[in-house]
Design a protein around this motif. Structure first.
Motif, mmCIF file in Angstrom:
data_model
loop_
_atom_site.group_PDB
_atom_site.id
_atom_site.type_symbol
_atom_site.label_atom_id
_atom_site.label_comp_id
_atom_site.label_asym_id
_atom_site.label_seq_id
_atom_site.Cartn_x
_atom_site.Cartn_y
_atom_site.Cartn_z
ATOM 1 N N LEU A 40 32.657 48.646 41.021
ATOM 2 C CA LEU A 40 31.810 47.444 41.114
ATOM 3 C C LEU A 40 32.220 46.574 42.300
ATOM 4 N N LYS A 41 33.523 46.395 42.482
ATOM 5 C CA LYS A 41 33.997 45.519 43.554
ATOM 6 C C LYS A 41 33.712 46.097 44.941
ATOM 7 N N GLU A 42 33.479 47.418 45.023
ATOM 8 C CA GLU A 42 33.180 48.045 46.303
ATOM 9 C C GLU A 42 31.684 48.109 46.590
ATOM 10 N N THR A 43 30.866 47.666 45.641
ATOM 11 C CA THR A 43 29.407 47.689 45.793
ATOM 12 C C THR A 43 28.917 46.264 46.025
ATOM 13 N N PRO A 44 28.395 45.948 47.211
ATOM 14 C CA PRO A 44 28.065 44.555 47.560
ATOM 15 C C PRO A 44 27.251 43.778 46.516
ATOM 16 N N PRO A 45 26.207 44.365 45.898
ATOM 17 C CA PRO A 45 25.457 43.546 44.941
ATOM 18 C C PRO A 45 26.278 43.106 43.726
ATOM 19 N N PHE A 46 27.349 43.882 43.399
ATOM 20 C CA PHE A 46 28.127 43.591 42.194
ATOM 21 C C PHE A 46 29.524 43.078 42.500
ATOM 22 N N ALA A 47 29.859 42.942 43.767
ATOM 23 C CA ALA A 47 31.238 42.607 44.121
ATOM 24 C C ALA A 47 31.664 41.250 43.579
ATOM 25 N N ALA A 48 30.715 40.317 43.451
ATOM 26 C CA ALA A 48 31.068 38.975 42.987
ATOM 27 C C ALA A 48 31.092 38.873 41.471
ATOM 28 N N LEU A 49 30.730 39.950 40.749
ATOM 29 C CA LEU A 49 30.702 39.903 39.284
ATOM 30 C C LEU A 49 32.128 39.877 38.740
ATOM 31 N N PRO A 50 32.517 38.816 38.043
ATOM 32 C CA PRO A 50 33.877 38.773 37.490
ATOM 33 C C PRO A 50 34.039 39.786 36.346
ATOM 34 N N VAL A 51 35.176 40.484 36.344
ATOM 35 C CA VAL A 51 35.460 41.513 35.342
ATOM 36 C C VAL A 51 36.687 41.095 34.536
ATOM 37 N N VAL A 52 36.544 41.122 33.214
ATOM 38 C CA VAL A 52 37.666 40.865 32.308
ATOM 39 C C VAL A 52 37.956 42.163 31.563
ATOM 40 N N HIS A 53 39.144 42.740 31.809
ATOM 41 C CA HIS A 53 39.532 43.951 31.084
ATOM 42 C C HIS A 53 40.083 43.593 29.692
ATOM 43 N N PHE A 54 39.883 44.512 28.746
ATOM 44 C CA PHE A 54 40.529 44.329 27.436
ATOM 45 C C PHE A 54 40.937 45.703 26.899
ATOM 46 N N SER A 55 41.992 45.710 26.062
ATOM 47 C CA SER A 55 42.474 46.966 25.482
ATOM 48 C C SER A 55 43.359 46.662 24.285
ATOM 49 N N ALA A 56 43.291 47.562 23.305
ATOM 50 C CA ALA A 56 44.180 47.455 22.155
ATOM 51 C C ALA A 56 45.357 48.407 22.287
ATOM 52 N N ALA A 57 45.251 49.370 23.227
ATOM 53 C CA ALA A 57 46.296 50.379 23.359
ATOM 54 C C ALA A 57 47.154 50.134 24.596
ATOM 55 N N ARG A 58 46.544 49.789 25.682
ATOM 56 C CA ARG A 58 47.298 49.625 26.924
ATOM 57 C C ARG A 58 47.599 48.145 27.111
ATOM 58 N N ILE A 59 48.748 47.749 26.579
ATOM 59 C CA ILE A 59 49.075 46.323 26.527
ATOM 60 C C ILE A 59 50.357 45.983 27.294
ATOM 61 N N ALA A 60 50.912 46.944 28.009
ATOM 62 C CA ALA A 60 52.150 46.691 28.765
ATOM 63 C C ALA A 60 51.832 45.854 30.013
ATOM 64 N N PRO A 61 52.860 45.138 30.529
ATOM 65 C CA PRO A 61 52.642 44.366 31.771
ATOM 66 C C PRO A 61 52.097 45.213 32.910
ATOM 67 N N ALA A 62 52.512 46.502 32.966
ATOM 68 C CA ALA A 62 52.009 47.366 34.035
ATOM 69 C C ALA A 62 50.500 47.552 33.932
ATOM 70 N N ASP A 63 49.987 47.584 32.691
ATOM 71 C CA ASP A 63 48.539 47.729 32.504
ATOM 72 C C ASP A 63 47.798 46.500 33.019
ATOM 73 N N ARG A 64 48.379 45.335 32.757
ATOM 74 C CA ARG A 64 47.758 44.096 33.271
ATOM 75 C C ARG A 64 47.733 44.126 34.807
ATOM 76 N N CYS A 65 48.817 44.615 35.388
ATOM 77 C CA CYS A 65 48.867 44.689 36.852
ATOM 78 C C CYS A 65 47.813 45.643 37.389
ATOM 79 N N LEU A 66 47.613 46.786 36.708
ATOM 80 C CA LEU A 66 46.589 47.728 37.144
ATOM 81 C C LEU A 66 45.207 47.090 37.109
ATOM 82 N N GLY A 67 44.960 46.318 36.052
ATOM 83 C CA GLY A 67 43.661 45.651 35.937
ATOM 84 C C GLY A 67 43.419 44.646 37.054
ATOM 85 N N LEU A 68 44.446 43.843 37.346
ATOM 86 C CA LEU A 68 44.300 42.836 38.416
ATOM 87 C C LEU A 68 44.197 43.504 39.777
ATOM 88 N N ASP A 69 44.991 44.585 39.982
ATOM 89 C CA ASP A 69 44.928 45.285 41.260
ATOM 90 C C ASP A 69 43.570 45.944 41.471
#
Length: 553
Positions: free
Chosen positions: A77-106
């Motif tokens: 989405l972030k690489e497609t101009p029409p959708f690049a400005a769409l804010p994305v909030v990730h959520f998960s019940a399984a991947r909850i480690a700090p590294a997962d949060r970093c992957l989402g932000l990256d």
């Protein structure tokens, strides 16, 4: 718009129960919810909404989707101009480690939720993401408006006449307001300069009555006022034809006109930038940007209209002291022409003279360097001084020296070109003094034309002057003197232009009148400088019998 209500949220989750639970939490907070069970469904839904112009405000994306990870969906989405400005909030019940949060932000996500989470936390995170996106969108819109405003102000400041100013202001207002617009500038004499943007939706142009109504509205709105002010005129009062939609257009009909009025200072020209008013609210900040443009337009209008007044005065001076016909000296025929520069160009200091002296006919042509009322004023002084000096001594070299001294004494910053020719009607003997001007051209009736070899430094420099050039004019000769406005073309060497003039003059019909008319017809169109011409010939009854000619080197 309130960040809590009215947002559309896309929820992407392959688990039906979780998908509907998140939807319920968000609906309770006042949001509209769109559900998708996979990344593929989400991309299809987004494409449909893009075409309809209804993209969601936030995407709430599960990390563990079956067809691609939530991280990969976010990255795409972030690489497609029409959708690049769409804010994305990730959520998960399984991947909850700090590294997962970093992957989402990256991957470009704005936030990361660990579920299950309290409804209040989910609602707050989504509201924050929507609010941040709106702030970024508003900032981008403001930056876009500022860019368009800066570009338009540059166009306005580059305008060379009130008509170009109105065109630039109307086009800029249309860009800023994203709709049709009209611009009006009222000159001191009441003349209305107006322009309609290309986005005008009326089928027919407004008539003179509409213009009179607009002038009254502007004058009433700015009566005793300076600076910028805004007023709204109801549709029944605002005349049709400037930007009102016709019933056949099927478009939204304006309910009035918003007039942004400005005047640089008391007594200066008022300007008006008009846009239609609809029931819907205008884009935020539009009025502020149009107001800045109106102020810039008013400042430019003051400068241009002052120039118009100065140009009119200079042109009046030129025409007053350069009559279309000059007194004729017995034994000679003299024809003169003066053509001012185009309306968008300043008047210069071109002049000619034809004076009867104790030693014969004195003809002269010159040009004060510069284009302004000052140049025209100095031109008048030179002509007066020439008339006075030639009574005492009409010798061309002496006159050039005295005029040079006059400029040095009273106008040390001014220079001028001048060419003088003293002709004895009885013998044709001619003496020429040239001060930096195009030399005279002798045109014969048998189709030849030759420049006299007369040269010397400009007036106003205090340099020594060479002896005058001497020649004898015959009955078949015409002496032609011109200013450089007739031939000078930007980017063309003067020698090339002079040769062009010589060729045209050689092929002109017989007679001094025909010579001047031919030169103006062939060379005098759309010139950026004034044009002055003087053509002289000896009358047949008084021409010398000797056909010989001698010219000094």
């Amino acid at each position: 718009m309130n960040a809590k209500a009215g947002s559309t949220i896309l929820v992407v989750d392959d688990v039906a129960a979780s998908r509907y639970a998140l939807g319920a939490v968000l609906r309770r907070d006042g949001h509209r919810v769109v559900l998708a069970a996979s990344a593929g469904e989400a991309l299809i839904e987004l494409d449909v909404r893009r075409r309809a112009g209804e993209l969601p405000d936030v995407a709430l994306v599960d990390v563990g989707l079956p067809d691609m990870s939530g991280f990969e969906l976010c990255r795409r989405l972030k690489e497609t101009p029409p959708f690049a400005a769409l804010p994305v909030v990730h959520f998960s019940a399984a991947r909850i480690a700090p590294a997962d949060r970093c992957l989402g932000l990256d991957a470009g996500g704005e936030a990361y939720l660990t579920v299950p989470a309290e409804p209040e936390e989910i609602q707050a995170v989504v509201r924050a993401a929507a609010r941040g996106a709106r702030h970024r969108s508003d900032a981008e819109a403001q930056a876009g408006h500022l860019t368009r405003l800066a570009e338009t102000i540059l166009d306005v400041q580059s305008a060379r006449c009130p008509r170009e100013l109105a065109d630039a202001a109307a086009a800029g207002t249309a860009r800023l307001s994203d709709g049709p617009a009209a611009a009006f500038v009222i000159a001191d004499d009441g003349e209305l300069h107006r322009s309609l943007s290309r986005r005008r939706t009326a089928a027919s142009l407004p008539d003179e009555g509409a213009h009179d109504t607009v002038v009254r509205l502007i004058q009433r709105g700015m009566a005793g006022q300076t600076g910028v002010r805004e007023t709204v005129v109801p549709a029944p009062v605002w005349p049709a034809g400037f930007f009102h939609a016709e019933p056949s257009d099927g478009g939204e009909r304006p309910v009035g006109a918003r007039l942004t009025l400005a005047r640089a200072r008391e007594g200066s020209a008022p300007v008006c930038l008009a846009t239609p008013v609809y029931d819907r609210d205008p884009a935020p900040g539009t009025g502020r940007f149009v107001g800045r443009l109106a102020h810039a337009t008013a400042v430019a209008a003051e400068r241009l209209l002052m120039y118009e007044v100065e140009r009119h005065i200079a042109l009046t001076l030129q025409r007053s002291f350069l009559p279309a016909h000059v007194p004729q000296t017995p034994g000679t025929e003299v024809v003169v022409r003066y053509e001012p520069a185009s309306r968008d160009t300043e008047i210069g200091g071109d002049f000619y003279a034809s004076l009867t002296t104790s030693q014969g006919l004195l003809t002269g042509i010159g040009d004060v360097v510069g284009h302004s009322l000052d140049a025209a004023t100095v031109m008048v002084e030179i002509r007066h001084a020439l008339r006075a000096y030639c009574i005492e001594d009409p010798d061309p070299r002496t006159l050039a020296e005295r005029l040079d001294g006059m400029l040095q004494r009273y106008h040390p910053e001014v220079t001028a070109t001048l060419c003088l020719a003293l002709v004895d009607p009885a013998t044709g003997h001619t003496r020429v003094a040239n001060a930096g001007h195009i030399p005279p051209l002798v045109v014969t009736d048998d189709g030849t034309a030759t420049y006299l070899k007369a040269k010397g430094p400009l007036l106003g420099l205090g340099l020594d002057r060479p002896p005058p050039t001497e020649t004898v004019l015959r009955r078949t000769d015409r002496l032609l003197m011109v200013t450089d406005g007739l031939i000078e073309t930007r980017g063309t060497d003067l020698a090339v232009s002079m040769e062009h003039l010589r060729t045209v003059a050689a092929g002109a019909p017989l007679g001094v009148t025909a010579l001047c008319d031919t030169l103006l017809a062939c060379l005098g169109h759309n010139r950026e400088d004034d044009i002055a011409l003087l053509a002289m010939r000896l009358r047949q009854s008084d021409t010398p019998r000797t056909p010989s000619r001698a010219a000094s080197p």
